[in-house]
Design a protein around this motif. Structure first.
Motif, PDB file in Angstrom:
ATOM      1  N   THR A  25     -16.727   1.351  -0.836  1.00 29.50           N
ATOM      2  CA  THR A  25     -15.340   1.026   0.077  1.00 29.50           C
ATOM      3  C   THR A  25     -14.757   1.879   1.328  1.00 29.50           C
ATOM      4  O   THR A  25     -14.539   3.172   0.864  1.00 29.50           O
ATOM      5  CB  THR A  25     -13.922   0.411  -0.344  1.00 29.50           C
ATOM      6  OG1 THR A  25     -14.220  -0.294  -1.742  1.00 29.50           O
ATOM      7  CG2 THR A  25     -13.638  -1.591   0.290  1.00 29.50           C
ATOM      8  N   GLY A  76     -13.028   4.532   2.941  1.00 28.46           N
ATOM      9  CA  GLY A  76     -11.903   4.964   3.321  1.00 28.46           C
ATOM     10  C   GLY A  76     -11.505   6.318   3.022  1.00 28.46           C
ATOM     11  O   GLY A  76     -12.775   7.302   2.761  1.00 28.46           O
ATOM     12  N   ASP A 113      -2.942  -2.844   3.695  1.00 34.90           N
ATOM     13  CA  ASP A 113      -4.797  -2.178   3.693  1.00 34.90           C
ATOM     14  C   ASP A 113      -5.509  -2.640   2.376  1.00 34.90           C
ATOM     15  O   ASP A 113      -6.425  -3.437   2.568  1.00 34.90           O
ATOM     16  CB  ASP A 113      -4.507  -1.460   5.084  1.00 34.90           C
ATOM     17  CG  ASP A 113      -5.877  -0.877   5.495  1.00 34.90           C
ATOM     18  OD1 ASP A 113      -6.530  -1.983   5.836  1.00 34.90           O
ATOM     19  OD2 ASP A 113      -6.961  -0.059   5.417  1.00 34.90           O
ATOM     20  N   ASN A 114      -4.552  -1.758   2.151  1.00 33.75           N
ATOM     21  CA  ASN A 114      -5.399  -1.657   0.625  1.00 33.75           C
ATOM     22  C   ASN A 114      -5.175  -2.774  -0.268  1.00 33.75           C
ATOM     23  O   ASN A 114      -6.632  -3.295  -0.999  1.00 33.75           O
ATOM     24  CB  ASN A 114      -4.342  -0.524  -0.197  1.00 33.75           C
ATOM     25  CG  ASN A 114      -5.039   0.696  -0.526  1.00 33.75           C
ATOM     26  OD1 ASN A 114      -5.955   0.688   0.212  1.00 33.75           O
ATOM     27  ND2 ASN A 114      -4.155   1.708  -0.679  1.00 33.75           N
ATOM     28  N   THR A 128      -8.704   0.946  10.341  1.00 34.15           N
ATOM     29  CA  THR A 128      -9.500  -0.050   9.956  1.00 34.15           C
ATOM     30  C   THR A 128     -10.199  -1.073  10.847  1.00 34.15           C
ATOM     31  O   THR A 128      -9.609  -0.999  11.853  1.00 34.15           O
ATOM     32  CB  THR A 128      -8.787  -1.404   8.807  1.00 34.15           C
ATOM     33  OG1 THR A 128      -7.230  -1.457   9.563  1.00 34.15           O
ATOM     34  CG2 THR A 128      -8.450  -0.524   7.441  1.00 34.15           C
ATOM     35  N   LYS A 167      -8.049  -4.882   1.115  1.00 39.26           N
ATOM     36  CA  LYS A 167      -9.478  -4.239   1.259  1.00 39.26           C
ATOM     37  C   LYS A 167     -10.423  -4.103  -0.632  1.00 39.26           C
ATOM     38  O   LYS A 167     -11.088  -4.977   0.048  1.00 39.26           O
ATOM     39  CB  LYS A 167      -9.944  -2.555   1.363  1.00 39.26           C
ATOM     40  CG  LYS A 167     -10.538  -2.088   2.331  1.00 39.26           C
ATOM     41  CD  LYS A 167     -10.030  -0.494   2.529  1.00 39.26           C
ATOM     42  CE  LYS A 167      -9.307   0.403   1.890  1.00 39.26           C
ATOM     43  NZ  LYS A 167      -8.984   1.996   2.606  1.00 39.26           N
ATOM     44  N   TYR A 168      -9.255  -4.197  -1.495  1.00 39.07           N
ATOM     45  CA  TYR A 168      -9.885  -4.380  -3.257  1.00 39.07           C
ATOM     46  C   TYR A 168      -9.832  -6.229  -3.250  1.00 39.07           C
ATOM     47  O   TYR A 168      -9.482  -6.012  -4.437  1.00 39.07           O
ATOM     48  CB  TYR A 168      -8.874  -3.221  -3.480  1.00 39.07           C
ATOM     49  CG  TYR A 168      -8.893  -2.288  -3.376  1.00 39.07           C
ATOM     50  CD1 TYR A 168     -10.662  -1.442  -2.926  1.00 39.07           C
ATOM     51  CD2 TYR A 168      -7.880  -1.095  -2.619  1.00 39.07           C
ATOM     52  CE1 TYR A 168     -11.279  -0.129  -2.542  1.00 39.07           C
ATOM     53  CE2 TYR A 168      -8.760   0.041  -2.090  1.00 39.07           C
ATOM     54  CZ  TYR A 168     -10.060   0.791  -2.008  1.00 39.07           C
ATOM     55  OH  TYR A 168     -10.091   2.066  -2.176  1.00 39.07           O
ATOM     56  N   ASN A 210      -0.665   0.976   5.729  1.00 41.38           N
ATOM     57  CA  ASN A 210      -1.804   1.653   3.886  1.00 41.38           C
ATOM     58  C   ASN A 210      -1.187   0.403   2.760  1.00 41.38           C
ATOM     59  O   ASN A 210      -3.127   0.342   2.309  1.00 41.38           O
ATOM     60  CB  ASN A 210      -0.883   3.255   3.676  1.00 41.38           C
ATOM     61  CG  ASN A 210      -1.727   4.410   4.676  1.00 41.38           C
ATOM     62  OD1 ASN A 210      -2.523   3.494   5.190  1.00 41.38           O
ATOM     63  ND2 ASN A 210      -0.897   5.296   4.714  1.00 41.38           N
ATOM     64  N   ARG A 224     -10.720   8.803  -5.266  1.00 41.91           N
ATOM     65  CA  ARG A 224     -10.999   7.526  -5.434  1.00 41.91           C
ATOM     66  C   ARG A 224     -11.798   7.615  -6.421  1.00 41.91           C
ATOM     67  O   ARG A 224     -12.618   8.165  -6.515  1.00 41.91           O
ATOM     68  CB  ARG A 224     -12.146   7.788  -4.148  1.00 41.91           C
ATOM     69  CG  ARG A 224     -11.584   8.607  -2.428  1.00 41.91           C
ATOM     70  CD  ARG A 224     -12.066   7.966  -1.983  1.00 41.91           C
ATOM     71  NE  ARG A 224     -12.378   6.548  -1.541  1.00 41.91           N
ATOM     72  CZ  ARG A 224     -12.598   5.474  -0.628  1.00 41.91           C
ATOM     73  NH1 ARG A 224     -13.988   6.635  -0.128  1.00 41.91           N
ATOM     74  NH2 ARG A 224     -12.954   4.672  -0.350  1.00 41.91           N
ATOM     75  N   SER A 236     -14.081   2.530  -5.965  1.00 38.30           N
ATOM     76  CA  SER A 236     -13.224   2.574  -4.194  1.00 38.30           C
ATOM     77  C   SER A 236     -14.029   3.147  -3.814  1.00 38.30           C
ATOM     78  O   SER A 236     -14.587   3.265  -2.646  1.00 38.30           O
ATOM     79  CB  SER A 236     -11.563   3.006  -5.049  1.00 38.30           C
ATOM     80  OG  SER A 236     -11.888   4.770  -4.632  1.00 38.30           O
ATOM     81  N   LEU A 295      -2.506   5.977   0.173  1.00 37.28           N
ATOM     82  CA  LEU A 295      -1.445   6.427  -1.312  1.00 37.28           C
ATOM     83  C   LEU A 295      -1.003   7.342  -0.785  1.00 37.28           C
ATOM     84  O   LEU A 295       0.586   7.651  -0.781  1.00 37.28           O
ATOM     85  CB  LEU A 295      -2.268   5.946  -1.866  1.00 37.28           C
ATOM     86  CG  LEU A 295      -2.537   4.604  -2.367  1.00 37.28           C
ATOM     87  CD1 LEU A 295      -3.589   4.540  -3.814  1.00 37.28           C
ATOM     88  CD2 LEU A 295      -0.901   3.366  -2.056  1.00 37.28           C
TER      89      LEU A 295
END
Lengths: 469, 225
Positions: A428, A430, A372-373, B188, A376-377, A369, A421, A425, A435
């Protein structure tokens, strides 16, 4: 008052204390009564015996010097001054014939001494208590054989003593009753006073039980114990209130998160049903429905996983896992995604294994996680830094930093909340659960996550975990 | 191939029965644990699919009784509970595999095949082959039409998994579980990205594609005309 109330009353602390006080007071008073009673009885006994022995000594010497006539007149005088019912004086011949007495029939009540008693020790007078027929009271009697073989008997009625003891018993009975009552009253009063804080807490608790969680119990100055109870109670209320609030918040969020994809699924199905022309459109629909359903299922599973993790990981499931391997595998898994965005991942790991006690799949999930974050960001061509370090005090430190969009300061305190969120975000994909789950998992392993972030510059998550000792 | 299904929910049962029949299995269906146990003890099955929540006798005690009576039929446990503890319990009781509801049907089929294969396997193959694609498991080399294909370890593992299940659809979660040992869907497109890379090496340079996407479900490796 119905029976139920009576039985309930008998179980209250107040009632029990009252009962205890009454019993203790009553018992103590009774003990005092017994001690005084037996002391009095033996004292009176001793007193009367002394009198009898003195009298018989005087009468004996009078008999020696004055003979039967002097004794007879002395007997009568004595009966007159003491009362004929109180003294019984008698002189008999060895064969039992009465020669002198204090009054008509005085000797009738006294019985002649049995020969064996007489013969045992002639010098000492013999003392007895008798209950003669025709008299309501007992007589204490002393008998002695004179030198000439005559037998003198001196008796005194115990009437006065018995009356006195009776009065004493009556008075003390009343005293015991008063003590029991006042003991009960004192007990009741003290228990009421001690319990007043408790009953106040109870009253308010039952009001809270009916629905209003905002009420708090005020402290009324009843004492330190009650103050501790009130504080503990209010703390618990605060915790419950925030839990209920959080539960409501989460439920609202779940409803919202479910509604959006369900609306999408329903809309897709409806338009396909109305306007769909060929099989390929229906295939398209089926594929979309599966994709959306899978996302919903994953979201629900994550929710359950968080709840389950929060309630504690089963000790039995913990096993030694190599944290370094987990991180390496996670990086390997996400590498293609990073490459798609032209991100460079810089990894700094220690030599050898880093063994911690944990649950492999949950730890994989926590780090996946976070990684991935970070991807992603991140913006294109960004940098991600992952490091694992052994720290002092048996801890390991994992840092996952990115050079991405960062988190606004106003969002920072909330990012670990379920479904939260930040504005940035939202665009995106999710669920807003990642988290929260990571934090639950790390905390369940005895660790913690900290975050620092600068908007526009990047975010760094720092994870501490205890190593296996 | 004969399969025993013990499932009390009619709708779930009918969709499983329908799907498995299409796959060419013969199915016996029991609605409760007692009937299921009677069937399991009296008939020879190649595999059994057993729900945990059952009326009368629950799935775990059913499996327990089966094992105690010496019936070694491979069992897939179905359950609505998916936590690690529940899985462990299901497998400790004697289940051979565990599937959490709701599940992808293709996954159930793949797992049944895997179980039967494992139970009846004579020997592990050393070479896998689908069309012109050949995988040498001993030397860890891959060739297509005689051309050597260079794969990274994870790409090799992914292709091996697809080839072992050639002709059957494998879902993303199955790939995650078997290739990366992750028992969750990271939500993902890591699998998509990996498949994409694999295609670049296995399919692109050649005429016909072997790896096909089944939209919304997963992937299948097969030779198509």
């Amino acid at each position: 008052m119905c029976w139920k109330n009576v039985t309930n009353l008998s179980k209250t602390v107040t009632f029990r204390l009252t009962l205890w006080y009454s019993m203790i007071f009553g018992l103590l008073t009774f003990v005092v009564f017994l001690v005084v009673y037996f002391y009095l009885v033996s004292y009176l006994h001793w007193q009367i015996e002394n009198e009898l022995l003195n009298s018989i000594k005087e009468f004996e010497s009078l008999y020696k010097t004055g003979g039967i006539d002097a004794l007879r007149s002395e007997f009568l005088r004595e009966a007159e001054s003491e009362g004929a019912h109180n003294v019984f004086l008698c002189l008999r011949t060895p064969d039992g014939k009465v020669v002198a007495s204090s009054g008509a029939g005085a000797c009738r009540y006294l019985e002649p001494l049995k020969p064996d008693l007489m013969n045992s020790d002639s010098d000492r007078p013999v003392l007895r208590t008798i209950s003669p027929h025709g008299l309501s009271h007992k007589i204490r009697l002393v008998a002695k054989e004179m030198e000439d073989g005559y037998v003198m008997e001196v008796g005194r009625s115990l009437k006065n003593n018995e009356l006195m003891m009776e009065r004493y018993r009556e008075t003390f009975g009343a005293a015991i009753f008063v003590m029991i009552t006042s003991g009960g009253l004192i007990g009741w009063f003290m228990a009421r006073k001690a319990m007043s804080g408790v009953s106040r807490v109870t009253t308010i608790a039952s009001r809270i039980g009916k629905g209003d969680l905002r009420i708090r119990v005020p402290y009324g100055g009843e004492g330190e114990e009650i103050r501790a109870l009130v504080i503990a109670f209010n703390d618990m209320l605060g915790r419950i209130e925030s839990l209920v609030k959080e539960l409501k918040h989460v439920t609202d969020n779940i409803a919202h998160e479910l509604r959006t994809p369900l609306t999408r699924i329903r809309g897709l199905a409806e338009t396909t049903l109305i306007k769909g022309k060929d099989v390929s459109e229906y295939q398209e629909l089926a594929a979309s429905v599966i994709r959306e359903s899978d996302q919903l299922i994953a979201m629900l599973n994550t929710m359950l996983e968080i709840a389950k993790t929060d309630s504690g990981i089963n000790e039995m499931a913990l096993e030694p896992v190599d944290l370094k391997k987990i991180i390496e595998e996670a990086i390997d898994l996400f590498m293609p995604l990073a490459e798609e965005k032209d991100l460079s991942i810089e990894v700094s790991l220690p030599k050898g294994e880093v063994i911690i006690k944990g649950e492999r799949h949950r730890l994989q999930r926590a780090f996946a996680n976070l990684l991935d974050n970070a991807i992603k960001y991140s913006l294109e061509n960004g940098r991600i830094e992952v490091s694992l370090k052994r720290e002092e005090h048996g801890m390991v430190l994992v840092e996952i930093g990115d050079s991405g969009i960062g988190i606004d300061e106003k969002d920072l305190p909330y990012i670990f909340e379920r479904f939260y969120r930040g504005d940035k975000s939202r665009s995106t994909p999710g669920s807003g659960l990642g988290l929260s789950l990571s934090l639950s998992i790390i905390r369940a392993h005895g660790g913690d996550i900290q975050v620092e972030s600068a908007p526009g510059k990047g975010t760094k998550f720092t994870i501490v975990l205890p190593v296996e000792s | 191939m004969r399969i025993l299904l013990v499932e009390d929910d009619q709708q779930t049962a009918s969709f499983i029965i329908k799907g498995l029949k299409q796959e060419g299995f013969a199915i016996d269906h029991a609605l409760d644990g007692k009937t299921g146990l009677d069937l399991a003890l009296s008939e020879p099955y190649d595999a059994a699919v057993i729900d945990i929540m059952l009326p009368g006798m629950d799935g775990l005690s059913l499996i327990d009784s089966m094992r105690k009576s010496g019936v070694e039929t491979p069992v897939i446990v179905l359950s609505a509970k998916g936590s690690v503890d529940d899985r462990v319990k299901g497998l400790q009781t004697g289940g051979d595999d565990y599937l959490v509801k709701p599940f992808a049907f293709s996954e159930l089929v793949a797992r049944i095949h895997a179980l039967i294969r494992r139970a009846t396997r004579a020997k592990d193959p050393t070479v896998l082959q689908v069309g012109g694609l050949k995988m040498d498991l001993v030397r860890r080399r891959v060739f297509r039409d005689g051309v050597d294909i260079d794969l990274q370890p994870k790409e090799f593992a992914l292709l091996e998994y697809l080839m072992r299940n050639a002709g059957r659809v494998v879902s993303k979660t199955m790939i995650m579980e078997h290739v990366w040992d992750y028992n969750f869907d990271p939500q993902t497109n890591v699998v998509e990205a990996r498949i994409c890379k694999l295609r670049d090496k296995v399919d692109r340079p050649f005429q016909k594609d072997l790896i096909h996407t089944i939209r919304g479900v997963g992937y299948v490796l097969e030779e198509r005309d």
